[in-house]
Structure formats: C-alpha cells, structure tokens
Design a protein around this motif. Sequence first.
Motif, PDB file in Angstrom:
ATOM      1  N   SER A 262       0.821  -1.218   0.000  1.00  0.00           N
ATOM      2  CA  SER A 262       0.000   0.000   0.000  1.00  0.00           C
ATOM      3  C   SER A 262       0.851   1.264   0.000  1.00  0.00           C
ATOM      4  O   SER A 262       0.411   2.327  -0.449  1.00  0.00           O
ATOM      5  CB  SER A 262      -0.923   0.019   1.219  1.00  0.00           C
ATOM      6  N   GLY A 263       2.072   1.156   0.541  1.00  0.00           N
ATOM      7  CA  GLY A 263       2.959   2.309   0.616  1.00  0.00           C
ATOM      8  C   GLY A 263       2.503   3.387   1.578  1.00  0.00           C
ATOM      9  O   GLY A 263       3.012   4.511   1.538  1.00  0.00           O
ATOM     10  N   MET A 264       1.572   3.076   2.468  1.00  0.00           N
ATOM     11  CA  MET A 264       0.972   4.113   3.296  1.00  0.00           C
ATOM     12  C   MET A 264       1.516   4.163   4.729  1.00  0.00           C
ATOM     13  O   MET A 264       1.241   5.116   5.455  1.00  0.00           O
ATOM     14  CB  MET A 264      -0.556   3.953   3.319  1.00  0.00           C
ATOM     15  N   ILE A 265       2.290   3.167   5.156  1.00  0.00           N
ATOM     16  CA  ILE A 265       2.776   3.146   6.536  1.00  0.00           C
ATOM     17  C   ILE A 265       3.971   4.089   6.680  1.00  0.00           C
ATOM     18  O   ILE A 265       4.960   3.974   5.950  1.00  0.00           O
ATOM     19  CB  ILE A 265       3.164   1.724   6.974  1.00  0.00           C
ATOM     20  N   THR A 266       3.874   5.026   7.616  1.00  0.00           N
ATOM     21  CA  THR A 266       4.905   6.046   7.798  1.00  0.00           C
ATOM     22  C   THR A 266       5.662   5.918   9.118  1.00  0.00           C
ATOM     23  O   THR A 266       6.647   6.625   9.344  1.00  0.00           O
ATOM     24  CB  THR A 266       4.271   7.450   7.712  1.00  0.00           C
ATOM     25  N   SER A 267       5.199   5.028   9.998  1.00  0.00           N
ATOM     26  CA  SER A 267       5.883   4.752  11.263  1.00  0.00           C
ATOM     27  C   SER A 267       5.301   3.464  11.823  1.00  0.00           C
ATOM     28  O   SER A 267       4.199   3.053  11.437  1.00  0.00           O
ATOM     29  CB  SER A 267       5.703   5.901  12.261  1.00  0.00           C
ATOM     30  N   ALA A 268       6.045   2.813  12.724  1.00  0.00           N
ATOM     31  CA  ALA A 268       5.555   1.547  13.268  1.00  0.00           C
ATOM     32  C   ALA A 268       6.185   1.270  14.624  1.00  0.00           C
ATOM     33  O   ALA A 268       7.298   1.723  14.917  1.00  0.00           O
ATOM     34  CB  ALA A 268       5.854   0.397  12.307  1.00  0.00           C
ATOM     35  N   GLU A 269       5.444   0.508  15.427  1.00  0.00           N
ATOM     36  CA  GLU A 269       5.996  -0.001  16.684  1.00  0.00           C
ATOM     37  C   GLU A 269       5.533  -1.444  16.866  1.00  0.00           C
ATOM     38  O   GLU A 269       4.440  -1.814  16.436  1.00  0.00           O
ATOM     39  CB  GLU A 269       5.546   0.863  17.864  1.00  0.00           C
ATOM     40  N   PHE A 270       6.398  -2.234  17.478  1.00  0.00           N
ATOM     41  CA  PHE A 270       6.108  -3.632  17.792  1.00  0.00           C
ATOM     42  C   PHE A 270       6.314  -3.797  19.291  1.00  0.00           C
ATOM     43  O   PHE A 270       7.419  -3.552  19.795  1.00  0.00           O
ATOM     44  CB  PHE A 270       7.029  -4.561  16.995  1.00  0.00           C
ATOM     45  N   VAL A 271       5.252  -4.189  20.007  1.00  0.00           N
ATOM     46  CA  VAL A 271       5.296  -4.118  21.461  1.00  0.00           C
ATOM     47  C   VAL A 271       4.881  -5.436  22.126  1.00  0.00           C
ATOM     48  O   VAL A 271       4.336  -6.331  21.485  1.00  0.00           O
ATOM     49  CB  VAL A 271       4.369  -2.986  21.977  1.00  0.00           C
ATOM     50  N   GLU A 272       5.132  -5.474  23.444  1.00  0.00           N
ATOM     51  CA  GLU A 272       4.708  -6.549  24.344  1.00  0.00           C
ATOM     52  C   GLU A 272       5.469  -7.860  24.137  1.00  0.00           C
ATOM     53  O   GLU A 272       4.960  -8.930  24.486  1.00  0.00           O
ATOM     54  CB  GLU A 272       3.183  -6.775  24.261  1.00  0.00           C
ATOM     55  N   VAL A 273       6.685  -7.805  23.616  1.00  0.00           N
ATOM     56  CA  VAL A 273       7.540  -8.991  23.579  1.00  0.00           C
ATOM     57  C   VAL A 273       8.157  -9.172  24.964  1.00  0.00           C
ATOM     58  O   VAL A 273       8.887  -8.308  25.439  1.00  0.00           O
ATOM     59  CB  VAL A 273       8.650  -8.853  22.515  1.00  0.00           C
ATOM     60  N   ASN A 274       7.841 -10.288  25.609  1.00  0.00           N
ATOM     61  CA  ASN A 274       8.346 -10.561  26.954  1.00  0.00           C
ATOM     62  C   ASN A 274       9.157 -11.855  26.930  1.00  0.00           C
ATOM     63  O   ASN A 274       8.593 -12.954  26.973  1.00  0.00           O
ATOM     64  CB  ASN A 274       7.191 -10.680  27.951  1.00  0.00           C
ATOM     65  N   PRO A 275      10.504 -11.751  26.876  1.00  0.00           N
ATOM     66  CA  PRO A 275      11.332 -12.953  26.741  1.00  0.00           C
ATOM     67  C   PRO A 275      11.256 -13.887  27.942  1.00  0.00           C
ATOM     68  O   PRO A 275      11.506 -15.094  27.808  1.00  0.00           O
ATOM     69  CB  PRO A 275      12.747 -12.394  26.558  1.00  0.00           C
ATOM     70  N   ILE A 276      10.902 -13.373  29.118  1.00  0.00           N
ATOM     71  CA  ILE A 276      10.783 -14.241  30.293  1.00  0.00           C
ATOM     72  C   ILE A 276       9.643 -15.247  30.116  1.00  0.00           C
ATOM     73  O   ILE A 276       9.717 -16.382  30.584  1.00  0.00           O
ATOM     74  CB  ILE A 276      10.568 -13.386  31.570  1.00  0.00           C
ATOM     75  N   LEU A 277       8.593 -14.830  29.427  1.00  0.00           N
ATOM     76  CA  LEU A 277       7.434 -15.694  29.204  1.00  0.00           C
ATOM     77  C   LEU A 277       7.518 -16.453  27.879  1.00  0.00           C
ATOM     78  O   LEU A 277       6.605 -17.202  27.531  1.00  0.00           O
ATOM     79  CB  LEU A 277       6.154 -14.845  29.212  1.00  0.00           C
TER      80      LEU A 277
END
Length: 300
Positions: A262-277
């Motif tokens: 789409s070419g429309m994404i201008t920023s991003a975040e990837f969250v809630e990665v918990n390596p302990i779990l």
Amino acid sequence: MMKKISILGVPMDLGQNRRGVDMGPSAIRYAGVIERLEKLKLDIDDLGDVAIPRPNRKEPQMQDNLRNLKEVAEGNELLAEKVDQIVSEGSFPLILGGDHSIAMGTLAGVSKHYENLGVIWYDAHGDLNSSETSPSGNIHGMPLAVSLGIGHERLVNIHGYQPKLKPENIVIVGARSLDEGERELIKERGIKVFTMHEVDRMGMTQVMKETVDYLRDRTDGVHLSLDLDGLDPSDAPGVGTPVMGGMSYRESHLAMEMLQESGMITSAEFVEVNPILDEKNKTADTAVGLMGSLLGEKLK
C-alpha cells in the motif's frame, strides 16, 4: 516507505504488572532485526534505548487508579521527543517495546507532523480504557484512549498537545478481548473495528483491503501499532496478556505484505515482547519476521 529506518528501543514495563517486557527491545535485537533489515538495502540507524525512569520503591504506586503514572508519563515524554526528532530528520521510526503504554509517546511524537494521522491497531485488545473503566489500573490498556484525548491530564497532554488522533482515523484489527467500557467508547466514537469474527469470516486479505481503502483518502500518514498478543499464543507465546484464538503467523505476514504494498505506513511499533514468558525467543523471532514483511521482504 522510507529507505532510512531509525530503530529505537523502549524498555518500559511499568504500564502493567508483569516483569520482563522491558527486555523486549534486547530480545528483538538478539533475534537479528538489524541484520534482517539491512539485507533489504535499508539504511538502518539503531539509536539504542530510551532511558526509562525507574520507581524508587518496591511496590507499584497507584495514583488515580493508574499504576506507575509518574514514571510512565515521564518515559513517554522522553520517547515523544525522540520520535519527533526522528520524523523531523526524514527517517522512518521503528519503535521496539516494551509494553503498549509506549504508544502514547510514539503517537505524540509522530502525530504533530500530520494533519490526519491514521492508526492501524493490530491487537487482541482495544486499549481504550481510562482510569474510570480499567479493571486493573494498568496504563498499557489505555494508550489509544489517551491518544484520543480521553484519560488523565498527565497522559493526554504528553508532548504538549491533545488529541493526537481522530476516532474516524483508527482501525483496530484482531480484537477479541474488549472490556465493556471499551465497547461503549467504540460505539460512541464510531471507531472501525475488525474483530477476530470478521477476520475469520472475511479472511485477512479482505480485512486488510478494507483497512487500506478506509484509511487511504482520509489520512496523510499511517502508524502501525502491532501488539504481539494480536497473534495467537501458539505463534507468540511471550506476551503478558495472551488471548487464545488470535491471528496466525501466516495471516500476519500477509497483513504486513499488504501494508507494504500500500505504501501508506509512515511509522511503526512492535510491542509486548516478553522474553521471560517466551519459548526460545520465538515471539521476538516472530516480531522480526513481521518487520521484514512490513519493510519489503518478499518470497520471490
């Protein structure tokens, strides 16, 4: 999509009460995000991590039914300043969490650069609670409401302005765990939601096509906020609030590929990665794979 990517980690674990998600940025880096994206001929600048304030007490403090309000607000102020600078320099902010409360800072830094910022909220949850509706007081369940100007004044005014978003510029994808107050707010504000029922019935291709069509003409930039608990726990076990019956690894890759096209994404975040779990860093590996698809990886 921009060719210059600025990666910023946010080791925030204060927006909820399960330890470990502050190690998410390290786990994602360990899973090879830099190397993966450099293969796409992208100019990668790893800016390290935001210095998140730590409470000088053993027990989390509740203020106005909000857990760790002071430190969460201060950390997001720092994040907003850095994200603002990244966008000002013409780079694509790729933010690594940390719990989902960091979306308040990311959106505060991004939104001032757009008249009508759109948001795709890829998540099992709506994150539309406030201190009045939250059953837990965990701020990671509030960032979308805060960005709409709903919530504690200390949070809604991060980076000196509010609101950051308009309700008609939001699409939630994959919701399957909504509190009653969130359901009411969704109806009241007319927020577009594709629940897992719609994903199953329509298929991910149609869901993403409608999402892109819905946002394209009404926005001048689109932020992707992807919570790994949007995926099924079988594909992303290392999250703090897993909910069975989520989107699959394959569906999520398809979604990212369609957003890239789409070419429309201008920023991003990837969250809630918990390596302990997590199981052998599986969730961080999944996150890195999805980032690859979002930023241009193709099977052929």
